[in-house]
Scaffold this active site. Structure first.
Site, mmCIF file in Angstrom:
data_model
loop_
_atom_site.group_PDB
_atom_site.id
_atom_site.type_symbol
_atom_site.label_atom_id
_atom_site.label_comp_id
_atom_site.label_asym_id
_atom_site.label_seq_id
_atom_site.Cartn_x
_atom_site.Cartn_y
_atom_site.Cartn_z
ATOM 1 N N GLN A 124 5.483 7.699 -13.965
ATOM 2 C CA GLN A 124 5.304 8.527 -12.774
ATOM 3 C C GLN A 124 4.729 7.716 -11.626
ATOM 4 O O GLN A 124 5.166 7.847 -10.469
ATOM 5 C CB GLN A 124 4.398 9.710 -13.099
ATOM 6 C CG GLN A 124 4.243 10.702 -11.957
ATOM 7 C CD GLN A 124 3.297 11.827 -12.310
ATOM 8 O OE1 GLN A 124 2.519 11.741 -13.260
ATOM 9 N NE2 GLN A 124 3.346 12.907 -11.545
ATOM 10 N N TYR A 142 13.743 13.068 -9.252
ATOM 11 C CA TYR A 142 12.385 12.626 -9.564
ATOM 12 C C TYR A 142 12.133 12.709 -11.067
ATOM 13 O O TYR A 142 11.682 11.736 -11.693
ATOM 14 C CB TYR A 142 11.401 13.519 -8.806
ATOM 15 C CG TYR A 142 9.933 13.247 -9.032
ATOM 16 C CD1 TYR A 142 9.286 12.234 -8.344
ATOM 17 C CD2 TYR A 142 9.185 14.040 -9.903
ATOM 18 C CE1 TYR A 142 7.928 12.006 -8.521
ATOM 19 C CE2 TYR A 142 7.832 13.823 -10.091
ATOM 20 C CZ TYR A 142 7.204 12.805 -9.392
ATOM 21 O OH TYR A 142 5.856 12.577 -9.574
ATOM 22 N N GLN A 155 7.394 5.537 -10.164
ATOM 23 C CA GLN A 155 8.310 6.338 -9.363
ATOM 24 C C GLN A 155 7.691 6.735 -8.035
ATOM 25 O O GLN A 155 8.351 6.703 -6.986
ATOM 26 C CB GLN A 155 8.727 7.586 -10.144
ATOM 27 C CG GLN A 155 9.535 8.598 -9.344
ATOM 28 C CD GLN A 155 10.891 8.071 -8.911
ATOM 29 O OE1 GLN A 155 11.443 7.168 -9.530
ATOM 30 N NE2 GLN A 155 11.436 8.641 -7.838
ATOM 31 N N GLU A 156 6.427 7.110 -8.064
ATOM 32 C CA GLU A 156 5.755 7.571 -6.841
ATOM 33 C C GLU A 156 5.624 6.465 -5.804
ATOM 34 O O GLU A 156 5.865 6.689 -4.615
ATOM 35 C CB GLU A 156 4.367 8.121 -7.181
ATOM 36 C CG GLU A 156 4.374 9.477 -7.866
ATOM 37 C CD GLU A 156 4.711 10.612 -6.909
ATOM 38 O OE1 GLU A 156 4.823 10.373 -5.700
ATOM 39 O OE2 GLU A 156 4.876 11.752 -7.388
ATOM 40 N N SER A 157 5.215 5.278 -6.235
ATOM 41 C CA SER A 157 4.816 4.271 -5.248
ATOM 42 C C SER A 157 5.179 2.845 -5.610
ATOM 43 O O SER A 157 4.901 1.933 -4.814
ATOM 44 C CB SER A 157 3.292 4.333 -5.072
ATOM 45 O OG SER A 157 2.653 3.978 -6.301
#
Length: 345
Positions: free
Chosen positions: A77, A184, A80-82
């Site tokens: 996660q 996502y 994926q986020e940053s």
């Protein structure tokens, strides 16, 4: 503390389930049935090696807060986020490694590194906060599943709620039909493969031996560091290990045995001494068990210069040498050496 030979390979034990309470290391290998609690994949184990070094400890902490949020899921996660960057800001003004917007951070922002401040651009703070928020969302998703107001995998629903909000999940009774949210969830599921290993099963041993293997296997991917490693984990080494945070061969044994015993057993620090304590076991695969410690005297002159941890199936996990990483290797690599096998518990 002296290096041995290196070889690639990974194996892990399905009996890690016996010691899951000692350390949360397992990851979900696939989807979870709706309405069922998160469970450990028998052959899926979290791998910390692809997590940036400064975030490895906090990923384990945050991934132990609730059963639905595993270290594997959280690591995927954050990528994926940053992409693990703390200096990014999205078009929606989401900030930091975990991409919190200001109102959500105001509620869930946490001081993760103990400096007295909760800063959204501090990666450790952000990751621990993301773990707390994910667990809260997982609780909400469990209520929806139990009430029949949503269907699907609880991890997928939790991730969708993080991205689109829990209200959107409730409105659509599952992952919302938004391209962004569906991509996502899908991308994180794919990224989870990067942070876990799915491997064949090998023979089981005692619970203590399983715990020794668990703690050692969870360090795979960390660098070899001459003189590195303590009872608490990886440290900076010295000489050729200076500036490298990791373990040497005996440091890994020290750490794994100490942690597996709950601090009741502290082996000597160097391999030459580690082969003099514990119960002597014949160098016979029929009698050896996972968790046994194997010292190697390659020159057959009494100098046990390398040491590893038996994991079963004629393989061991060890820290091989400078420039390499903690890994699993076949014991056939050491067939010409004298062995000293010891059992510590």
């Amino acid at each position: 503390m002296k290096p041995g030979k290196a070889i690639a390979g990974f194996l892990v034990l399905p009996f890690l389930l016996l010691v899951a309470g000692l350390l949360v290391i397992a990851a979900l290998a696939g989807g979870l049935p709706a309405g069922q609690p998160a469970s450990l994949a028998a052959n899926g184990v979290y791998m910390s090696g692809n997590v940036p070094a400064q975030y490895r400890e906090v990923i384990l902490r945050a991934g132990a807060l609730c059963p639905e949020v595993t270290p594997t899921m959280l690591a995927a996660q954050m990528e994926q986020e940053s992409g693990w960057r703390s200096d990014v800001q999205s078009h929606a003004h989401a900030k930091g490694v975990a991409q919190f917007i200001d109102p959500t951070w105001a509620t869930w922002g946490t001081d993760g590194d103990g400096d007295g401040k909760a800063e959204v651009t501090n990666g450790v703070d952000a990751i621990l906060s993301a773990g707390r928020y994910d667990c809260h969302l997982a609780g909400e998703m469990r209520v929806l599943l139990d009430a029949g107001r949503a269907r699907g995998d609880i991890q997928d629903l939790t991730l969708a709620a993080y991205n689109a909000g829990p209200g959107a999940v409730e409105k659509y009774g599952g992952v919302p039909p938004y391209n962004e949210t569906q991509n996502y969830v899908r991308n994180i599921r794919k990224l989870m493969d990067k942070y876990q290993v799915i491997t064949p099963a090998v023979a089981a041993g005692t619970p203590f031996g399983a715990a020794v293997v668990t703690f050692a296997m969870n360090q795979r991917g960390l660098p070899y560091s001459w003189g590195g490693g303590s009872v608490d984990g990886p440290t900076e080494g010295f000489a050729q290990g200076r500036g490298i945070i990791g373990f040497d061969c005996s440091g890994l044994v020290l750490y794994a045995v100490y942690q597996a015993s709950g601090g009741k057993i502290t082996p000597p620090r160097v391999s030459q001494a580690q082969v003099t304590v514990g119960q002597a076991i014949p160098s016979d695969f029929a009698q050896m068990q996972p968790g046994d410690i194997i010292g190697f005297d390659p020159k057959r002159n009494g100098d046990f210069s390398h040491i590893g941890i038996y994991i079963g199936n004629q393989q061991m996990v060890h820290a091989p040498r400078t420039g390499d990483v903690i890994k699993v290797s076949p014991l056939s690599e050491y067939a010409d050496a004298n062995w000293s096998v010891r059992r510590y518990g």
